[in-house]
Design an enzyme around this catalytic site. Structure first.
Site, mmCIF file in Angstrom:
data_model
loop_
_atom_site.group_PDB
_atom_site.id
_atom_site.type_symbol
_atom_site.label_atom_id
_atom_site.label_comp_id
_atom_site.label_asym_id
_atom_site.label_seq_id
_atom_site.Cartn_x
_atom_site.Cartn_y
_atom_site.Cartn_z
ATOM 1 N N ALA A 271 0.834 -1.208 0.000
ATOM 2 C CA ALA A 271 0.000 0.000 0.000
ATOM 3 C C ALA A 271 0.862 1.249 0.000
ATOM 4 C CB ALA A 271 -0.918 -0.003 1.219
ATOM 5 N N GLY B 188 0.382 -5.431 0.693
ATOM 6 C CA GLY B 188 -0.699 -5.524 -0.274
ATOM 7 C C GLY B 188 -0.259 -6.122 -1.595
ATOM 8 N N GLU C 258 -0.651 -9.733 -0.992
ATOM 9 C CA GLU C 258 -2.092 -10.009 -0.882
ATOM 10 C C GLU C 258 -2.759 -10.044 -2.256
ATOM 11 O OE1 GLU C 258 -3.756 -8.347 3.243
ATOM 12 O OE2 GLU C 258 -2.530 -6.864 2.204
ATOM 13 N N MET D 270 33.512 -2.402 15.724
ATOM 14 C CA MET D 270 32.850 -1.250 15.106
ATOM 15 C C MET D 270 33.481 -0.930 13.759
ATOM 16 S SD MET D 270 30.462 1.047 15.362
ATOM 17 C CE MET D 270 29.995 1.277 17.084
ATOM 18 N N ASP E 117 44.887 -0.471 11.558
ATOM 19 C CA ASP E 117 45.022 -0.629 13.004
ATOM 20 C C ASP E 117 46.503 -0.561 13.377
ATOM 21 O OD1 ASP E 117 44.437 -1.206 15.769
ATOM 22 O OD2 ASP E 117 42.588 -2.159 15.074
ATOM 23 N N LYS F 245 42.613 9.944 19.862
ATOM 24 C CA LYS F 245 41.873 10.475 18.716
ATOM 25 C C LYS F 245 42.603 11.660 18.079
ATOM 26 C CE LYS F 245 37.249 8.957 20.185
ATOM 27 N NZ LYS F 245 36.912 8.106 19.036
#
Length: 725
Positions: free
Chosen positions: A66, A117, A120, A328, A347, A411
């Site tokens: 729908a 839908g 359906e 992460m 890394d 950081k």
């Protein structure tokens, strides 16, 4: 007809091609719904047509269901006339019922995804053929936006595969791949991709029957109905399971079971009217309205870049460096590989970098085993990720994302080393979850290109990315970052700088309030049960274990150092300190926190009562309801504070971000919708009551009092404000 094209072949088989003009994907728009009766009448009355095959003219799929945007402008626009809403809802059910009883065999040639839908529509056909493509999904996911199947799905699917299998699929909103759908009995045949129409026509030419099983006088309900000794179990057990699943928060799942229970006891025509009645009733609930707006309409707008700065040319991210190859960073590398982005994964040691790439390999192998990747595609994707320690390989990157420890010094060092390799216009993003971006940008020689890009773990499953703006972040950097997030198929929200930003800050209030309840003497089991009953994914103590108690304590210590005399310790801080420093209980990650995880199922730690003696062990419905609201109000008040402070300024981003980031009870539509639907005056009054009982953390910002005095809502006052700016 503009949405359906009919071609009748020499055998008298009409090929009906469903192709909504101007849309990338077929949906059941109001125009489509208006043409369905005309289509059915043509098939039924045209003597040249002996049968029909329905297929899609879109390469994107068969039909996505729908058009909820149409619904939002119609039945969802406010109260509405129930009879008019029922009549509108009956259009599809009436048309599909007419299709399956037209007296001619109808086959669906499903050449792409068929959801809601869309599926359906195929269930109303007498035969279903689907292409053998593992990317194709077939399902009824309406429950995920606060609805349930309203185009005959609640009646046809149980009659096809039995109540238990049908209810399980519909209440979870799950989907099937083609071969699984055939095994479940949802489709009749799986054929080579591209030969769906040919197979469907062959079925008709072979004498396909133009009668649905449930219209045959000999039909018996698979597994039995409500008064069958076996069938009754589906409803006795199912009722309990739905309660466990929804805690009564979702009218859709309750009304779904009612529609199935009542509908399978009567003939199909009456059953479809029952379904339509319950569907319209559900559609008009605040839960459905809120969930459709946030989880479909708003999310769709954000996914398409609704908050992207205007006037900046689109960019195509081709190469990204990820620094930090832990879970992460490796997760980010994986989603980038899937999006066709070359990734440099850096890394400190080659061993650590290789471990990160091994995680990417593990995730890709899962897709390969499911048939979602070919071997050649798998090899290419894995080869697009380069694990290294060499910062020189950053050269040519459009974007760098650092995903290292939450430590300013580390950081800062990473920022300087990476920026030395970047060309003008490239963006540097920090995947910090709590440290203010403006402070981190002090290490940058190009703060206008420095931005926060906060992913959530596990990255392959969590769909939100929180983009955080520093004081000097430029519009071009914002636009490029949004382009990147959209390319990796995540949902972006943009927030302004501040400790914890939006998501971490507001999520923290949920686990903190659980600690406050623990300190007040509430039994730990009662706290977590109440938390789950609010609609949150887990209780506050469980979620605290998940994020790690030692991490929580580190964040608190860093906050105390940064704020100095202004720092106010959270309730339960001493309990956490004792558990972490004295007892080594860090949470789920080391198998012991508020719960012990060395047994299955996990059990509450027996020693917790020594640190937090239980004073409230019994509950009443009134107490539970009060404490449920307490947990939700605490989060909503913090969201309102973020709004007043300028951390967030778009109700769509606030709602979608809350649900996708930390699981704020989806039935509410999000914290802003929750406040709006309660009403500002009532919300402020209840928050004041909690403030009097539990402290100033429930004190609402002046913005809410001003809005309450004017009888305003967030969506009424602020919708479109960001776009206008």
């Amino acid at each position: 007809m503009e949405n359906f094209k009919i071609d009748v072949d020499a055998d008298g088989i009409a090929l009906v091609t469903f192709d909504v003009p101007g849309r990338s994907m077929n949906t059941l728009t109001s125009s489509v719904m208006a043409e369905l009766p005309e289509l059915v009448e043509r098939i039924k009355t045209d003597d040249a047509i002996k049968g029909a095959v329905l297929t899609s003219g879109k390469a994107s799929g068969f039909c996505a269901g729908a058009d909820l945007g149409d619904m939002a402008g119609g039945s969802l626009a406010g109260g509405g006339d129930l009879q008019a809403a029922f009549d509108a809802g009956w259009k599809m059910n009436g048309s599909l019922r007419a299709l399956e009883t037209c007296g001619k065999p109808i086959a669906a040639a499903i050449n792409g995804l068929a959801l809601g839908g869309g599926l359906e529509l195929t269930l109303a056909c007498h035969y279903r053929v689907v292409g053998d493509d593992p990317k194709i999904q077939l399902g009824l996911p309406e429950i995920k936006v606060g609805l349930f199947p309203g185009g005959g799905g609640t009646q046809r699917l149980p009659r096809m595969i039995g109540v238990q299998a049908a209810m399980t699929a519909m209440s979870a909103g799950s989907s099937w791949r083609p071969n699984d759908a055939r095994g479940a009995g949802v489709v009749n045949e799986v054929v080579a991709k591209g030969s769906e129409v040919e197979a469907a026509k062959a079925w008709i030419n072979g004498g396909g029957k133009a009668v649905q099983p449930w219209d045959d006088k000999s039909f018996k309900q698979p597994g039995g109905g409500p008064y069958h000794p076996a069938g009754i179990q589906n409803f006795l057990v199912g009722n309990a399971m739905i309660r466990k699943q929804s805690y009564g928060n979702y009218p859709a799942v309750i009304n779904l079971m009612k529609a199935v229970y009542e509908g399978i006891q009567v003939p199909m025509d009456a059953a479809l009217r029952i379904e339509t009645r319950y569907f319209i009733k559900t559609l008009m609930t605040p839960q459905a309205q809120g969930m459709i707006r946030s989880l479909f309409l708003s999310k769709q707008e954000l996914d398409k870049g609704a908050v992207r700065p205007a006037g900046i040319p689109a960019s195509d991210t081709k190469k990204v460096t990820v620094i930090g190859a832990g879970m992460m960073g490796a997760g980010i590398a994986y989603v980038q590989a899937l999006a066709g982005i070359q990734t440099i994964l850096i890394d400190r040691t080659q061993e650590d970098a290789d471990k990160g790439k091994a995680h990417v390999e593990e995730l890709l192998k899962k897709r390969l085993s499911r048939g979602q990747l070919t071997q050649d595609k798998y090899d290419a994707l894995l080869g697009s990720v380069i694990a290294t320690t060499d910062y020189d390989q950053i050269k040519g990157s459009d974007l760098v994302i650092e995903a290292v420890f939450e430590n300013r010094e580390i950081k800062a060092d990473v920022t300087k080393r990476a920026e030395a390799q970047l060309e003008a216009g490239a963006v540097f993003g920090s995947n910090t979850s709590t440290l203010p971006i403006t402070g981190l940008a002090e290490a940058s020689v190009r703060p206008e290109d420095f931005i926060g890009i906060h992913f959530f773990s596990p990255v392959d499953k969590m769909m939100l990315v929180e983009i955080i703006l520093g004081e000097k972040t430029g519009q071009a950097a914002i636009a490029r970052t949004l382009d990147y997030v959209m390319k990796i198929k995540k949902t972006p929200i943009i927030v302004n700088d501040g400790r914890g930003f939006y998501t971490s800050r507001c999520f923290g209030t949920y686990v903190a309030e659980g600690l406050a309840m623990l300190e007040e003497g509430y039994a730990p089991a009662l706290i977590d049960n109440i938390g789950r009953m609010t609609g949150m994914p887990r209780g506050p103590l469980e979620m605290h274990d998940d994020v790690a108690l030692d991490l929580s304590m580190k964040v608190s210590k860093q906050t105390a150092l940064d704020l100095g005399d202004k720092y106010v310790p959270l309730a339960g801080a001493e309990i956490i300190r004792t558990m972490v420093e004295d007892l080594g209980r860090y949470g789920r990650k080391n198998g012991k926190g508020f719960y012990d995880y060395d047994v299955k199922p996990k059990k509450l730690w027996s020693g917790l009562s020594e640190l937090a003696p239980v004073k409230i062990n019994d509950s009443t419905p009134e107490l539970v309801e009060d404490q449920k609201q307490r947990l939700l109000y605490r989060q909503a008040v913090e969201v309102a504070r973020c709004w007043e402070e300028g951390v967030i300024d778009d109700p769509r981003e606030a709602d979608v971000g809350a649900i996708l980031a930390w699981g704020f009870a989806p039935w509410t539509g999000g914290p802003i919708t929750y406040i709006d639907q309660i009403g500002l005056k009532a919300f402020v009054a209840q928050a004041d009551d909690y403030a009097a009982r539990y402290g100033d953390r429930f004190k609402v910002p002046q913005l809410l009092r001003d809005m309450a005095a004017k009888d305003e809502t967030f969506y009424g006052r602020f919708t479109g404000a960001k776009a206008a700016a």
